[in-house]
Enzyme design. Structure first.
Site, PDB file in Angstrom:
ATOM      1  CB  THR A  89      -2.768   2.761   5.916  1.00 51.45           C
ATOM      2  OG1 THR A  89      -3.826   3.189   6.759  1.00 51.45           O
ATOM      3  CG2 THR A  89      -2.861   1.262   5.704  1.00 51.45           C
ATOM      4  CB  THR A 140      -2.584   3.526   1.628  1.00 50.89           C
ATOM      5  OG1 THR A 140      -2.214   4.211   0.421  1.00 50.89           O
ATOM      6  CG2 THR A 140      -1.451   2.600   2.039  1.00 50.89           C
ATOM      7  N   GLY A 141      -5.472   4.524   1.955  1.00 46.09           N
ATOM      8  CA  GLY A 141      -6.543   5.468   1.658  1.00 46.09           C
ATOM      9  C   GLY A 141      -7.850   4.986   2.268  1.00 46.09           C
TER      10      GLY A 141
HETATM   11  N1  GLY Z   1      -6.889   1.959   4.400  1.00 43.26           N
HETATM   12  C1  GLY Z   1      -6.890   2.056   5.801  1.00 43.26           C
HETATM   13  C2  GLY Z   1      -8.197   2.261   6.365  1.00 43.26           C
HETATM   14  O1  GLY Z   1      -9.100   2.744   5.730  1.00 43.26           O
HETATM   15  O2  GLY Z   1      -8.395   1.964   7.523  1.00 43.26           O
END
Ligand code: GLY
Length: 245
Positions: A89, A140-141
């Site tokens: 991401t 992100t994560g």
């Molecule tokens: N942060 C991207 C997801 O968990 O889809």
């Protein structure tokens, strides 16, 4: 927000062409990954699972039944992907010369998602949030953790109340850690990162965990910056918890 079948029907009605983006290489990696799935008793009705990135002869043979022409290199790649599923991401925050701010977060790069999972990226306030008077933030994560604290919005609000971008991000990471009673064993099961850009150009990245080298590069812990004065560069994230191994 639209997702799933309803979103597909809406897109079709507006003439968006349907394209299958799944390549054979990706399908092979997915099949290799499926070999690693277990039921509650640890059984897998296919092969012995993935204990190492390199496939055993039996595992490679299972894939060759489906792709008889597959090269050794392609099978090895599929197992590498299955062993270290990709994430990817991207959050991007911008401030232009006129002082205007913008932000975006790509939909999840997470591999092997449950069909229908939306994640945090498209949820304004979680995956990304911009307030022209204060600044912007994104994440992100593991999105499920972020949605619970509405991270990007919380960071912008922290900056509104005077926190530095770095502290604003760390504060939200602390909230996530607290929801697990700060238990490192539970927190070690996931990664999450926040990024913040204030209206005056001060920026920060913050990770739940200190970085680790994965497949030869530093996963998490760094973010890219271009301040308009030259080439882009990597800067280090601050982190909340020190990874021991
Ligand atoms: N942060 C991207 C997801 O968990 O889809």
């Amino acid at each position: 927000m639209m997702a799933g079948e309803g979103a597909t029907r809406f897109a079709r009605a507006w003439g968006v062409p349907e394209i299958n983006l799944l390549t054979e290489r990706s399908r092979m990696a997915w099949m290799a990954w499926k070999q690693s799935l277990r039921d509650a008793e640890g059984n897998n009705n296919w092969t012995d699972g993935l204990d190492a990135p390199a496939p055993t002869a039996k595992q490679a043979a299972a894939l060759r039944q489906i792709w008889p022409e597959a090269s050794d290199e392609m099978i090895a790649w599929a197992f590498e992907m299955a062993h270290f599923p990709t994430t990817g991401t991207i959050n991007c925050l911008a401030l232009n010369a006129k002082g205007e701010m913008s932000g975006t977060t790509t939909t999840s790069g997470m591999a092997w998602k449950i069909p229908g999972r939306v994640g945090d990226s498209p949820i304004i306030g979680a995956g990304v949030f911009v307030d022209q008077e204060i600044g912007a933030a994104g994440s992100t994560g593991r999105g499920e953790e972020n949605i619970r604290v509405v991270g990007a919005h919380a960071i912008v609000e922290n900056m509104r109340h005077g926190m530095e971008p770095k502290d604003a991000c760390l504060d939200v990471l602390k909230r996530i850690a607290k929801s697990y009673r700060n238990d490192p064993a539970k927190l070690s099961k996931f990664d999450i990162n926040f990024y913040a850009l204030r209206k005056d150009g001060v920026h920060a990245g913050a990770s739940l965990w200190s970085g680790r080298v994965q497949r030869g590069y530093m996963a998490g812990f760094q973010y890219a910056v271009n301040d308009g004065t030259g080439d882009s560069r990597l800067e280090k994230c601050v982190w909340l918890l020190e990874r021991k191994a």
